[in-house]
Design an enzyme around this catalytic site. Structure first.
Site, PDB file in Angstrom:
ATOM      1  N   PRO A 148       7.185  -8.783 -13.465  1.00 65.03           N
ATOM      2  CG  PRO A 148       7.246  -8.243 -15.590  1.00 65.03           C
ATOM      3  CD  PRO A 148       6.535  -7.783 -14.057  1.00 65.03           C
TER       4      PRO A 148
ATOM      5  CD  GLU B  47     -10.638  -9.221   2.228  1.00 67.49           C
ATOM      6  OE1 GLU B  47      -9.770  -9.283   1.095  1.00 67.49           O
ATOM      7  OE2 GLU B  47     -11.557  -9.578   2.638  1.00 67.49           O
TER       8      GLU B  47
END
Length: 163
Positions: free
Chosen positions: A96, A122
């Site tokens: 944050p 992936e």
């Protein structure tokens, strides 16, 4: 992902610039089968190393997707597992102080194995089951150091205390 610099006025009235990394909402899933958790391992370019973590991801092209739906999709794509039960454990902020990204954490149980549906990026991913004790040893030994996975583990522990 976008990076922006915002002009801000601080509480003391001084002006400044705040750099922000905007990334879409993500879902993280803890696949739990009795005393075992299922992890994925892949190369993480920014840290230049392979990392074990819980399955997690965002919707393609910044689409807004229901977090539970996104969690089920990420679980299936990365591991091939499908959950008979998916329970939301909480929300976490990634970083944050520099990013707007938030994530929803889910517990997946009543698991059924099937084929994975990994994205092109992936293809180097590996998956494996670990006991809770093995997972915690991996955390202590630095093999699991993904902040989102660690925060999810705390949410799981808290949810088990209140049951």
């Amino acid at each position: 992902m976008t990076v922006r610099e915002d002009d801000v006025r601080r509480d003391d009235g001084s002006l400044g610039i705040y750099g922000v990394v905007d990334k879409p909402h993500f879902a993280l899933v803890i696949p739990l089968d009795g005393g075992r958790v299922h992890l994925v391992e892949q190369f993480r370019y920014p840290v230049g190393a392979r990392r074990w973590e819980f399955p997690q991801g965002t919707a393609p092209d910044r689409l807004e997707v229901d977090p539970a739906e996104l969690a089920a999709r990420e679980l299936r794509e990365e591991t091939g597992l499908q959950a008979g039960r998916m329970e939301k454990l909480g929300e976490i902020d990634v970083a944050p102080g520099m990013s707007s990204q938030r994530g929803s954490v889910f517990l997946a149980t009543e698991l059924v194995e099937g084929p994975h549906e990994r994205e092109e990026t992936e293809q180097d991913m590996r998956t494996a089951w670990f006991s809770r004790a093995e997972f915690e040893a991996m955390v202590r030994g630095g093999q699991v150091c993904d902040a989102q996975s660690l925060a999810a583990w705390v949410l799981l522990g808290l949810s088990e205390k209140i049951r």
